[in-house]
Design a protein around this motif. Structure first.
Motif, PDB file in Angstrom:
ATOM      1  N   PHE A   1      28.170  60.215   5.199  1.00  0.00           N
ATOM      2  CA  PHE A   1      26.737  60.113   5.450  1.00  0.00           C
ATOM      3  C   PHE A   1      26.198  59.029   4.523  1.00  0.00           C
ATOM      4  CE2 PHE A   1      28.053  64.500   6.090  1.00  0.00           C
ATOM      5  CZ  PHE A   1      27.662  64.708   7.397  1.00  0.00           C
ATOM      6  N   ARG A   2      25.769  57.913   5.108  1.00  0.00           N
ATOM      7  CA  ARG A   2      25.277  56.797   4.301  1.00  0.00           C
ATOM      8  C   ARG A   2      24.208  56.032   5.065  1.00  0.00           C
ATOM      9  NH1 ARG A   2      30.617  53.077   4.867  1.00  0.00           N
ATOM     10  NH2 ARG A   2      30.328  52.608   7.067  1.00  0.00           N
ATOM     11  N   ILE A   3      23.563  55.129   4.363  1.00  0.00           N
ATOM     12  CA  ILE A   3      22.573  54.248   4.967  1.00  0.00           C
ATOM     13  C   ILE A   3      23.339  53.178   5.746  1.00  0.00           C
ATOM     14  CG2 ILE A   3      20.739  52.588   4.479  1.00  0.00           C
ATOM     15  CD1 ILE A   3      20.212  54.183   1.908  1.00  0.00           C
ATOM     16  N   PRO A   4      22.896  52.833   6.934  1.00  0.00           N
ATOM     17  CA  PRO A   4      23.603  51.788   7.689  1.00  0.00           C
ATOM     18  C   PRO A   4      23.668  50.480   6.899  1.00  0.00           C
ATOM     19  CG  PRO A   4      21.993  52.876   9.077  1.00  0.00           C
ATOM     20  CD  PRO A   4      21.784  53.396   7.686  1.00  0.00           C
ATOM     21  N   SER A   5      24.803  49.822   6.986  1.00  0.00           N
ATOM     22  CA  SER A   5      25.019  48.584   6.227  1.00  0.00           C
ATOM     23  C   SER A   5      24.083  47.465   6.642  1.00  0.00           C
ATOM     24  CB  SER A   5      26.467  48.115   6.394  1.00  0.00           C
ATOM     25  OG  SER A   5      27.341  49.094   5.900  1.00  0.00           O
ATOM     26  N   THR A   6      23.490  47.562   7.804  1.00  0.00           N
ATOM     27  CA  THR A   6      22.546  46.518   8.232  1.00  0.00           C
ATOM     28  C   THR A   6      21.287  46.504   7.370  1.00  0.00           C
ATOM     29  OG1 THR A   6      21.646  48.034   9.881  1.00  0.00           O
ATOM     30  CG2 THR A   6      23.350  46.503  10.616  1.00  0.00           C
ATOM     31  N   ALA A   7      21.074  47.536   6.571  1.00  0.00           N
ATOM     32  CA  ALA A   7      19.932  47.546   5.656  1.00  0.00           C
ATOM     33  C   ALA A   7      20.057  46.456   4.600  1.00  0.00           C
ATOM     34  CB  ALA A   7      19.803  48.917   4.995  1.00  0.00           C
TER      35      ALA A   7
END
Length: 148
Positions: free
Chosen positions: A12-18
């Motif tokens: 569960f992580r923030i999408p890398s596109t951020a």
């Protein structure tokens, strides 16, 4: 008919596109950063944001929960998880045997069924209806034993 396979772990992580947002901030901050001596420190903001996006996550597998924060890492075996605590903002915290709460970064209430599956049945799925006995399913009232 195929049997669905469970993944070996969930992340569960923030999408890398951020990261693109942080890079866009760095580009747009360039005129400000070079306007006066010392303002170049504004570039610290996107660097910290990129490190945060790439580092902060919760990983769950059949053995344990691993919560990685910006500066640390906490490992909690499933056997030590007593409960999951839900906050008003839908964030999830794991409560260990000692009663200490461990925040699970990027885990929301909508992820609880997946955590239930990956835990191997150690956690109950809150979205499942409770099992009913055959008497309750038929709608007939149960007969209570009367003490005389």
């Amino acid at each position: 008919m195929t049997v669905p396979q469970l993944p070996s772990r969930l992340v569960f992580r923030i999408p890398s596109t951020a990261v693109l947002g942080a890079l866009l901030f760095a580009v747009t901050a360039t005129p400000f950063a070079w306007a006066a001596p010392g303002l170049y420190l504004v570039y610290v903001v996107p660097v910290v944001a990129i490190v945060w996006v790439l580092r902060v996550r919760t990983t769950a597998d059949g053995e344990k929960l691993v919560a990685r924060t910006l500066f640390g890492r906490h490992v909690l075996p499933w056997t030590d998880v007593r409960a999951l605590k839900l906050s008003e903002r839908s964030w999830v915290r794991a409560v260990d045997e000692a009663g200490k709460e461990l925040p699970l970064p990027n885990v929301r209430t909508r992820h609880l069924p997946a955590l239930s599956l990956i835990s191997g049945g150690r956690l109950d799925d809150p979205t499942e209806a409770p099992e009913q006995t055959p008497e309750e399913e038929s709608g007939e009232p149960r007969e209570e034993a009367k003490a005389e």
